[in-house]
Write a protein that holds these residues in place. Structure first.
Motif, PDB file in Angstrom:
ATOM      1  N   THR A   8       3.247  25.341  37.960  1.00 38.22           N
ATOM      2  CA  THR A   8       3.960  26.421  37.259  1.00 38.22           C
ATOM      3  C   THR A   8       5.322  26.760  37.857  1.00 38.22           C
ATOM      4  OG1 THR A   8       2.871  28.125  38.603  1.00 38.22           O
ATOM      5  CG2 THR A   8       1.764  27.465  36.557  1.00 38.22           C
ATOM      6  N   ALA A   9       5.675  26.179  38.977  1.00 42.43           N
ATOM      7  CA  ALA A   9       6.929  26.549  39.649  1.00 42.43           C
ATOM      8  C   ALA A   9       8.150  26.200  38.796  1.00 42.43           C
ATOM      9  CB  ALA A   9       7.020  25.839  40.998  1.00 42.43           C
ATOM     10  N   ASP A  10       9.086  27.130  38.714  1.00 42.78           N
ATOM     11  CA  ASP A  10      10.334  26.924  37.969  1.00 42.78           C
ATOM     12  C   ASP A  10      11.359  26.305  38.910  1.00 42.78           C
ATOM     13  OD1 ASP A  10      12.547  26.984  36.371  1.00 42.78           O
ATOM     14  OD2 ASP A  10      12.623  29.168  36.148  1.00 42.78           O
ATOM     15  N   VAL A  11      11.482  24.983  38.850  1.00 44.86           N
ATOM     16  CA  VAL A  11      12.372  24.276  39.784  1.00 44.86           C
ATOM     17  C   VAL A  11      13.432  23.441  39.064  1.00 44.86           C
ATOM     18  CG1 VAL A  11      10.651  24.191  41.628  1.00 44.86           C
ATOM     19  CG2 VAL A  11      10.749  22.329  39.952  1.00 44.86           C
ATOM     20  N   ALA A  12      13.580  23.649  37.758  1.00 50.54           N
ATOM     21  CA  ALA A  12      14.542  22.835  36.992  1.00 50.54           C
ATOM     22  C   ALA A  12      15.960  22.997  37.534  1.00 50.54           C
ATOM     23  CB  ALA A  12      14.482  23.217  35.518  1.00 50.54           C
ATOM     24  N   HIS A  13      16.326  24.227  37.915  1.00 45.96           N
ATOM     25  CA  HIS A  13      17.692  24.463  38.431  1.00 45.96           C
ATOM     26  C   HIS A  13      17.902  23.767  39.771  1.00 45.96           C
ATOM     27  CE1 HIS A  13      15.167  27.475  40.333  1.00 45.96           C
ATOM     28  NE2 HIS A  13      16.118  27.762  41.191  1.00 45.96           N
ATOM     29  N   LEU A  14      16.825  23.622  40.551  1.00 48.01           N
ATOM     30  CA  LEU A  14      16.931  22.934  41.837  1.00 48.01           C
ATOM     31  C   LEU A  14      17.021  21.427  41.645  1.00 48.01           C
ATOM     32  CD1 LEU A  14      14.272  25.059  43.754  1.00 48.01           C
ATOM     33  CD2 LEU A  14      16.765  25.353  43.737  1.00 48.01           C
ATOM     34  N   ARG A  15      16.260  20.914  40.706  1.00 50.33           N
ATOM     35  CA  ARG A  15      16.357  19.471  40.399  1.00 50.33           C
ATOM     36  C   ARG A  15      17.746  19.131  39.862  1.00 50.33           C
ATOM     37  NH1 ARG A  15      11.574  17.195  41.258  1.00 50.33           N
ATOM     38  NH2 ARG A  15       9.625  18.318  40.823  1.00 50.33           N
ATOM     39  N   ALA A  16      18.340  20.049  39.127  1.00 47.38           N
ATOM     40  CA  ALA A  16      19.692  19.826  38.604  1.00 47.38           C
ATOM     41  C   ALA A  16      20.705  19.733  39.751  1.00 47.38           C
ATOM     42  CB  ALA A  16      20.080  20.941  37.640  1.00 47.38           C
ATOM     43  N   ILE A  17      20.520  20.547  40.783  1.00 44.29           N
ATOM     44  CA  ILE A  17      21.398  20.479  41.957  1.00 44.29           C
ATOM     45  C   ILE A  17      21.252  19.126  42.643  1.00 44.29           C
ATOM     46  CG2 ILE A  17      21.846  21.420  44.267  1.00 44.29           C
ATOM     47  CD1 ILE A  17      20.928  24.156  43.141  1.00 44.29           C
ATOM     48  N   ALA A  18      19.995  18.683  42.806  1.00 41.62           N
ATOM     49  CA  ALA A  18      19.749  17.391  43.453  1.00 41.62           C
ATOM     50  C   ALA A  18      20.372  16.250  42.659  1.00 41.62           C
ATOM     51  CB  ALA A  18      18.244  17.171  43.606  1.00 41.62           C
ATOM     52  N   GLU A  19      20.288  16.343  41.336  1.00 40.08           N
ATOM     53  CA  GLU A  19      20.876  15.293  40.494  1.00 40.08           C
ATOM     54  C   GLU A  19      22.391  15.304  40.610  1.00 40.08           C
ATOM     55  OE1 GLU A  19      20.911  13.906  35.784  1.00 40.08           O
ATOM     56  OE2 GLU A  19      19.435  15.373  36.498  1.00 40.08           O
ATOM     57  N   ARG A  20      22.961  16.495  40.642  1.00 37.64           N
ATOM     58  CA  ARG A  20      24.422  16.606  40.731  1.00 37.64           C
ATOM     59  C   ARG A  20      24.952  16.105  42.069  1.00 37.64           C
ATOM     60  NH1 ARG A  20      24.803  21.795  40.237  1.00 37.64           N
ATOM     61  NH2 ARG A  20      25.352  22.329  42.395  1.00 37.64           N
ATOM     62  N   THR A  21      24.214  16.363  43.127  1.00 33.53           N
ATOM     63  CA  THR A  21      24.671  15.978  44.469  1.00 33.53           C
ATOM     64  C   THR A  21      24.198  14.587  44.881  1.00 33.53           C
ATOM     65  OG1 THR A  21      22.720  17.017  45.482  1.00 33.53           O
ATOM     66  CG2 THR A  21      24.694  18.381  45.244  1.00 33.53           C
ATOM     67  N   GLY A  22      23.259  14.032  44.120  1.00 31.78           N
ATOM     68  CA  GLY A  22      22.675  12.759  44.508  1.00 31.78           C
ATOM     69  C   GLY A  22      21.775  12.895  45.718  1.00 31.78           C
TER      70      GLY A  22
END
Length: 355
Positions: A39-53
């Motif tokens: 249930t954890a809302d981590v989409a915004h964190l995954r987006a950061i990881a994708e942006r930074t590689g």
């Protein structure tokens, strides 16, 4: 990209999100703990990881149980402990807040010590562990001070007891500890979330206050708190130290004035008249939260971040920038209604907020 892995506890938190961003921006691999992977809302964190590689993964571990912590710290060189208990409302029994804060902190530290790979823990404490319950309120408080638990409310007590427990634990361990003691944390949200530290700005923008109580806050930008964690981890001589992170304190009326100057033209009616003590006292008879705040009426939050600036090279943003960024993103994510919606963006909307 470095192969150094850092564990960030309470990964979905407001400060934690910016800490994860800071670590990924600097090439560290990050593992974050969440209470429930499903249930954890981590989409915004995954987006950061994708942006930074960057390398980002999540594991399930909660402060209330031992399960998952050995796996969480496995292979990590550092731990940033940001997770804290979050009871709904004000607990009837202060131990409902204090006990989980202490037990959770010790649970993380025991796992870190047992891992054999963790060298340093950077723990997020609070200026609340420093400024409360003192007989004299006109003294500029430093890292040498501790809140007086005999005269403090449950939340400051929980911060004192948890931080003291951490220092006592590492006293006979090879584990290094640094604590960061931020003031009122404002700044940009990374996604739509309601954070307690942003309530001052939210209430002023939302028009929920007829006037402004005389409450005082030592404001700090969430991005600068994240930077302080990084500096505390990377600075060798930081081990064994506490660091206050805050700018000179502001009265709530001063925060309201900043918001009115920035958002008043967009249709936000922000109060700037002072709420008298007697009226707040009447409201406190019906509202436990107001009753708690009543004890801080007219009391300045005087702290200095000179030590962090001198020893870590930490440089905070002006509080005005943090207040405006908080307001911008509260509006952007719909937590406060956007009264500026029209065909053309306002100057603030056009400028955006650096996250």
């Amino acid at each position: 990209m470095t192969d150094v892995r850092v564990l960030v506890t309470g990964a979905t938190g407001f400060i934690a999100g910016h800490c994860i961003n800071e670590l990924l921006q600097h090439g560290y691999a990050v593992r974050g703990t969440v209470r429930d992977l499903a249930t954890a809302d981590v989409a915004h964190l995954r987006a950061i990881a994708e942006r930074t590689g960057g390398s980002l993964e999540f594991v399930q571990a909660g402060l209330g149980a031992d399960a998952g912590w050995a796996e969480a710290v496995d292979g990590c060189e550092h731990v940033w402990h940001l997770a804290s208990p979050n009871p709904a409302g004000l607990p009837a029994d202060e131990d409902e807040l204090i006990r989980p804060a202490v037990d959770g902190t010790l649970r993380v530290l025991r796992a870190a010590a047992a891992a054999g790979t963790v060298r340093r823990v950077v723990m997020t404490s609070s200026s609340d562990a420093i400024v409360h319950g003192h007989e004299r309120t006109d003294v500029l408080r430093t890292e040498a001070d501790w809140s007086n638990v005999e005269r403090a409310a449950a939340y400051p007590k929980s911060k004192v007891y948890a931080e003291r427990a951490a220092w006592a634990f590492v006293a006979d361990q090879r584990l290094e500890l640094v604590t960061i003691n931020p003031g009122l944390v404002l700044g940009p949200l990374l996604h739509a979330e309601q954070k307690a530290s942003m309530e001052v700005v939210r209430q002023l923008l939302a028009g929920g206050l007829p006037a402004v109580p005389r409450l005082n806050y030592a404001v700090v930008d969430v991005r600068d708190v994240a930077t302080a964690h990084l500096l505390a981890m990377e600075t060798p001589h930081a081990a064994g130290n506490r660091y206050i992170c805050a700018t000179p304190s502001l009265w709530m009326g001063e925060i309201a004035t900043v918001l009115k100057a920035e958002f008043g033209a967009r249709g936000y009616r922000i109060p700037t008249r002072r709420l008298p003590y007697w009226l707040m006292w009447l409201a406190a008879r019906r509202d436990p939260a107001v009753r708690l705040a009543l004890g801080y009426y007219g009391v300045p939050a005087l702290v200095t971040a000179e030590k962090a600036q001198r020893e870590l090279g930490w440089t905070p943003r002006p509080a005005t920038e943090s207040i405006i960024a908080a307001g911008d993103t509260l509006i952007r994510y719909g937590i406060v209604p956007d009264k500026g919606r029209s065909g053309n963006p306002t100057p603030t909307q056009a400028r955006g907020t650096t996250v």
